[in-house]
Design an enzyme around this catalytic site. Structure first.
Site: not given
Ligand code: DAK
Length: 259
Positions: A65, A113, A133
């Site tokens: 997300a 998911e 998460e």
């Molecule tokens: N959201 C927003 N921005 C994101 C992002 C995310 N999930 N993932 C990456 N980015 C953005 C980073 O903020 C960064 O932006 P800038 O700083 O350049 O502006 C850019 O993408 C590059 O990220 P990194 O600098 O971190 O790049 P790396 O290559 O070092 O790492 C990565 C890439 C994808 C492994 C890392 O960014 C990462 O771990 N990302 C976050 C993963 C995460 O925590 N995901 C969210 C989990 S909560 C729903 C459906 C699903 C959900 C809820 C509702 N509906 C259908 C309603 C689920 C909830 C979740 O998924």
């Protein structure tokens, strides 16, 4: 509806959704979720679609997300968000046509998911799977705690859900999360090959087969077997059953008409 965050195509019965928000690692924001739901709704009613492939642009599947949106949520928003996610992914899972996730790179949180709501997962070597998460102080809310445990077992699922471990594509294959593991550059081709093979299967029996496996996964054996009985007998109402068995005796390939 005009799509800004996904690219939708349909060719020879094979529909494709490409999530395309490269700046945010294809993270699912509200707009993207709405667009995905719109396509899924359209496919549900379409006689032209035989298979759906979901993929991501720029060698990323979906990094979950959009955290910028999630960070602002209060408990009521979170609850609504969870309902929305469940609704979209249940619709995706319940599509009558087979759905293939074609994966490269990060497949995290909501991305995993979404992939879990598909029937098959094809991953390139760069595939990276996780439910981060817990590291954000929350838990998966789009079906991850349930579908992952059902697919790979509770013990392995807890490595992702509770420890927040990220696993590579080879481990995901070993865990049974991924069906096909290949080179990144072969992912699209492998997905196309699988889709074409599925297109050759009789559509009604294929739909019944999917329904039986999905229904049974959430039922006790006897209830599942009853369901199987109903679909097994219904399959004998199709022209494809007649053709499939005729072709067997005539030692030729069947010409299914999907009727
Ligand atoms: N959201 C927003 N921005 C994101 C992002 C995310 N999930 N993932 C990456 N980015 C953005 C980073 O903020 C960064 O932006 P800038 O700083 O350049 O502006 C850019 O993408 C590059 O990220 P990194 O600098 O971190 O790049 P790396 O290559 O070092 O790492 C990565 C890439 C994808 C492994 C890392 O960014 C990462 O771990 N990302 C976050 C993963 C995460 O925590 N995901 C969210 C989990 S909560 C729903 C459906 C699903 C959900 C809820 C509702 N509906 C259908 C309603 C689920 C909830 C979740 O998924």
């Amino acid at each position: 509806m005009e799509y800004k965050n996904i690219i939708y195509t349909l060719e020879n019965g094979i529909a494709k959704i490409e999530i395309n928000r490269p700046k945010a690692f294809n993270a699912l924001n509200t707009e993207t979720n709405n667009e995905i739901e719109d396509v899924v709704d359209a496919i549900t009613d379409s006689p032209d679609v035989r298979v759906l492939i979901i993929t991501g642009s720029s060698k990323v599947f979906v990094a979950g997300a959009d955290v910028t949106e999630l960070a602002e949520a209060n408990p009521r928003d979170a609850y609504n968000n969870c309902c929305l996610a469940h609704r979209i992914f249940k619709k995706l899972e319940a599509l009558q046509v087979p759905v293939i996730a074609a994966i490269c790179g990060p497949t995290l949180g909501g991305g995993l998911e979404m992939a879990l709501s598909c029937d098959f997962r094809i991953a390139g070597e760069s595939g990276l799977f996780g439910l981060p998460e817990i590291t954000l102080g929350i838990i998966p809310g789009a079906g991850g705690t349930q579908r992952l445990a059902k697919l790979i077992g509770a013990s392995r699922a807890k490595e992702l859900v509770m420890l927040g471990n990220r696993i590579d594509a080879a481990t995901a294959k070993e865990y049974g999360l991924v069906n096909v593991l290949c080179k990144d550059e072969e992912v699209a081709e492998e997905a196309q090959k699988m889709a074409e093979k599925l297109c050759k299967r009789p559509a009604i029996a294929l739909k019944f087969a999917k329904e039986c496996v999905n229904f049974g996964a959430n039922m006790n054996l006897d209830t599942g077997l009853e369901f199987e009985k109903s679909r097994f007998s219904l399959a004998f109402n199709t022209a494809d059953q007649k053709e499939g068995m005729k072709a067997f005796f005539e030692k030729r390939k069947p010409n299914f008409t999907h009727k």
